[in-house]
Design a protein around this motif. Structure first.
Motif, PDB file in Angstrom:
ATOM      1  N   GLY A  20       0.744  -1.227   0.034  1.00 41.24           N
ATOM      2  CA  GLY A  20       0.067  -0.045   0.364  1.00 41.24           C
ATOM      3  C   GLY A  20       0.744   1.200  -0.032  1.00 41.24           C
ATOM      4  N   TRP A  21       1.893   1.220   0.758  1.00 48.12           N
ATOM      5  CA  TRP A  21       2.797   2.391   1.023  1.00 48.12           C
ATOM      6  C   TRP A  21       3.557   2.610  -0.604  1.00 48.12           C
ATOM      7  CZ3 TRP A  21       7.939   1.342   0.152  1.00 48.12           C
ATOM      8  CH2 TRP A  21       8.717   2.280   0.251  1.00 48.12           C
ATOM      9  N   ALA A  22       4.025   1.306  -1.213  1.00 48.69           N
ATOM     10  CA  ALA A  22       4.621   1.696  -2.379  1.00 48.69           C
ATOM     11  C   ALA A  22       3.806   2.043  -3.566  1.00 48.69           C
ATOM     12  CB  ALA A  22       5.190  -0.053  -2.768  1.00 48.69           C
ATOM     13  N   ARG A  23       2.603   1.493  -3.411  1.00 48.77           N
ATOM     14  CA  ARG A  23       1.472   1.918  -4.515  1.00 48.77           C
ATOM     15  C   ARG A  23       1.360   3.379  -4.461  1.00 48.77           C
ATOM     16  NH1 ARG A  23      -1.960  -2.326  -3.629  1.00 48.77           N
ATOM     17  NH2 ARG A  23      -3.217  -0.982  -2.336  1.00 48.77           N
ATOM     18  N   THR A  24       1.194   3.731  -3.241  1.00 44.14           N
ATOM     19  CA  THR A  24       0.665   5.340  -2.903  1.00 44.14           C
ATOM     20  C   THR A  24       1.886   6.199  -3.508  1.00 44.14           C
ATOM     21  OG1 THR A  24      -0.514   4.732  -1.118  1.00 44.14           O
ATOM     22  CG2 THR A  24       0.181   6.857  -1.017  1.00 44.14           C
ATOM     23  N   LEU A  25       3.127   5.894  -2.954  1.00 42.77           N
ATOM     24  CA  LEU A  25       4.318   6.561  -3.642  1.00 42.77           C
ATOM     25  C   LEU A  25       4.287   6.717  -5.114  1.00 42.77           C
ATOM     26  CD1 LEU A  25       7.465   5.960  -1.405  1.00 42.77           C
ATOM     27  CD2 LEU A  25       5.891   7.885  -1.157  1.00 42.77           C
ATOM     28  N   ALA A  26       4.119   5.360  -5.709  1.00 41.17           N
ATOM     29  CA  ALA A  26       4.215   5.511  -7.192  1.00 41.17           C
ATOM     30  C   ALA A  26       3.124   6.359  -7.844  1.00 41.17           C
ATOM     31  CB  ALA A  26       4.111   3.746  -7.581  1.00 41.17           C
ATOM     32  N   ALA A  27       1.978   6.329  -7.412  1.00 39.39           N
ATOM     33  CA  ALA A  27       0.918   6.969  -7.809  1.00 39.39           C
ATOM     34  C   ALA A  27       0.965   8.626  -7.713  1.00 39.39           C
ATOM     35  CB  ALA A  27      -0.273   6.643  -6.901  1.00 39.39           C
ATOM     36  N   ALA A  28       2.159   8.767  -6.780  1.00 37.54           N
ATOM     37  CA  ALA A  28       2.413  10.127  -6.650  1.00 37.54           C
ATOM     38  C   ALA A  28       3.553  10.474  -7.385  1.00 37.54           C
ATOM     39  CB  ALA A  28       2.762  10.662  -5.240  1.00 37.54           C
ATOM     40  N   GLY A  29       4.070   9.776  -8.234  1.00 32.79           N
ATOM     41  CA  GLY A  29       5.330   9.787  -9.255  1.00 32.79           C
ATOM     42  C   GLY A  29       6.716   9.670  -8.494  1.00 32.79           C
ATOM     43  N   VAL A  30       6.778   8.849  -7.198  1.00 32.72           N
ATOM     44  CA  VAL A  30       8.054   8.555  -6.568  1.00 32.72           C
ATOM     45  C   VAL A  30       8.421   7.269  -6.577  1.00 32.72           C
ATOM     46  CG1 VAL A  30       8.878   8.820  -4.255  1.00 32.72           C
ATOM     47  CG2 VAL A  30       7.466  10.572  -4.920  1.00 32.72           C
ATOM     48  N   ASP A  31       9.458   6.766  -6.917  1.00 34.98           N
ATOM     49  CA  ASP A  31       9.845   5.625  -6.924  1.00 34.98           C
ATOM     50  C   ASP A  31      10.290   5.009  -5.698  1.00 34.98           C
ATOM     51  OD1 ASP A  31      11.190   2.961  -7.527  1.00 34.98           O
ATOM     52  OD2 ASP A  31      12.677   3.867  -8.913  1.00 34.98           O
ATOM     53  N   PRO A  32       9.657   4.064  -5.045  1.00 33.45           N
ATOM     54  CA  PRO A  32       9.922   3.743  -3.659  1.00 33.45           C
ATOM     55  C   PRO A  32      11.290   2.590  -3.501  1.00 33.45           C
ATOM     56  CG  PRO A  32       8.112   2.301  -4.674  1.00 33.45           C
ATOM     57  CD  PRO A  32       8.643   3.211  -5.758  1.00 33.45           C
ATOM     58  N   ALA A  33      12.010   2.379  -4.657  1.00 38.05           N
ATOM     59  CA  ALA A  33      13.222   1.716  -4.594  1.00 38.05           C
ATOM     60  C   ALA A  33      14.077   2.323  -3.510  1.00 38.05           C
ATOM     61  CB  ALA A  33      13.596   1.540  -5.785  1.00 38.05           C
ATOM     62  N   GLY A  34      14.376   1.417  -2.850  1.00 38.01           N
ATOM     63  CA  GLY A  34      15.511   2.067  -1.531  1.00 38.01           C
ATOM     64  C   GLY A  34      14.989   2.477  -0.368  1.00 38.01           C
ATOM     65  N   LEU A  35      13.860   2.919  -0.420  1.00 38.54           N
ATOM     66  CA  LEU A  35      13.137   3.652   0.533  1.00 38.54           C
ATOM     67  C   LEU A  35      12.659   2.956   1.673  1.00 38.54           C
ATOM     68  CD1 LEU A  35      11.394   6.512  -1.533  1.00 38.54           C
ATOM     69  CD2 LEU A  35      13.499   6.827   0.300  1.00 38.54           C
ATOM     70  N   SER A  36      12.787   1.781   1.769  1.00 35.56           N
ATOM     71  CA  SER A  36      12.343   0.525   2.655  1.00 35.56           C
ATOM     72  C   SER A  36      13.255  -0.001   3.216  1.00 35.56           C
ATOM     73  CB  SER A  36      11.033   0.041   2.061  1.00 35.56           C
ATOM     74  OG  SER A  36      11.712  -1.151   1.438  1.00 35.56           O
ATOM     75  N   ARG A  37      12.994  -0.605   4.518  1.00 39.22           N
ATOM     76  CA  ARG A  37      13.760  -1.382   5.265  1.00 39.22           C
ATOM     77  C   ARG A  37      12.928  -2.328   6.031  1.00 39.22           C
ATOM     78  NH1 ARG A  37      16.428   1.300   2.782  1.00 39.22           N
ATOM     79  NH2 ARG A  37      18.357   2.436   3.280  1.00 39.22           N
ATOM     80  N   ALA A  38      13.690  -3.611   6.138  1.00 36.75           N
ATOM     81  CA  ALA A  38      12.900  -4.710   6.771  1.00 36.75           C
ATOM     82  C   ALA A  38      13.475  -5.110   7.717  1.00 36.75           C
ATOM     83  CB  ALA A  38      12.606  -6.043   5.702  1.00 36.75           C
ATOM     84  N   THR A  39      12.852  -5.336   9.078  1.00 43.26           N
ATOM     85  CA  THR A  39      13.527  -5.577  10.319  1.00 43.26           C
ATOM     86  C   THR A  39      12.570  -6.478  10.914  1.00 43.26           C
ATOM     87  OG1 THR A  39      14.810  -4.983  11.931  1.00 43.26           O
ATOM     88  CG2 THR A  39      12.915  -3.572  11.290  1.00 43.26           C
ATOM     89  N   SER A  40      13.073  -7.206  12.236  1.00 50.01           N
ATOM     90  CA  SER A  40      12.224  -7.628  13.372  1.00 50.01           C
ATOM     91  C   SER A  40      11.336  -6.616  13.861  1.00 50.01           C
ATOM     92  CB  SER A  40      13.022  -8.356  14.414  1.00 50.01           C
ATOM     93  OG  SER A  40      13.826  -9.356  13.488  1.00 50.01           O
ATOM     94  N   ASP A  41      10.218  -7.177  14.638  1.00 51.55           N
ATOM     95  CA  ASP A  41       9.307  -6.185  15.238  1.00 51.55           C
ATOM     96  C   ASP A  41       9.578  -5.753  16.621  1.00 51.55           C
ATOM     97  OD1 ASP A  41       7.081  -4.500  15.122  1.00 51.55           O
ATOM     98  OD2 ASP A  41       5.838  -6.130  16.083  1.00 51.55           O
TER      99      ASP A  41
END
Length: 163
Positions: A20-41
């Motif tokens: 959902g985050w990535a789709r929203t950024l893409a819809a605003a013309g922003v490439d989400p590549a590199g903007l997320s990090r995965a980790t434990s909770d």
């Protein structure tokens, strides 16, 4: 830029939130590549992942976190020395404050206590759907071999001091 702190792939709910985050950024013309990090909770995990994004040259000024636990760590990272000020962004090229907005998910009691903006899930509505499903199954009105229909409930944003 809006960064995302999430869980490793395969968590289902976390995957949906990241998508959902990535789709929203893409819809605003922003490439989400590199903007997320995965980790434990965990809070410490969120702090470490947030430090990584905030210290990058990506210009991240907001973080959407898959849980309030990660968001609490992100809040701590955002208040760390060296992250609140960015050189060359103020009037006349001087230093300027760069606040970092942080949003969590689940609207836990801790989120309320620390002023964390968070998405609140409609738990009473979810429980009502579960009870209706069980009643339908117990009354024999549903085919037990058929998977139940997916129900997507809309969360509400509880705005507090962090964003």
């Amino acid at each position: 830029m809006i960064g995302f702190l999430g869980w490793p792939s395969g968590s289902g709910v976390g995957d949906d939130r990241r998508e959902g985050w990535a789709r929203t950024l893409a819809a605003a013309g922003v490439d989400p590549a590199g903007l997320s990090r995965a980790t434990s909770d965990g809070v410490a995990d969120g702090e470490k992942a947030a430090h990584d994004l905030l210290r990058s040259d990506l210009g991240v000024t907001a973080l959407v976190c898959v849980s309030d636990s990660l968001a609490l760590g992100a809040l701590h990272a955002a208040r760390s020395p060296g992250l609140a000020w960015q050189p060359g962004r103020g009037p006349g090229g001087g230093a300027a404050e760069r606040p970092v907005a942080v949003i969590g998910f689940d609207d836990t009691p801790v989120a309320k206590a620390v002023g964390l903006t968070s998405l609140s899930q409609p738990l009473a509505q979810a429980a009502a759907h579960c009870v209706a499903l069980l009643t339908t199954l117990l009354d024999g009105q549903a085919d037990p071999g058929e998977p139940p229909a997916n129900v997507l409930l809309e969360p509400s944003l509880v705005v507090r001091q962090s964003a």
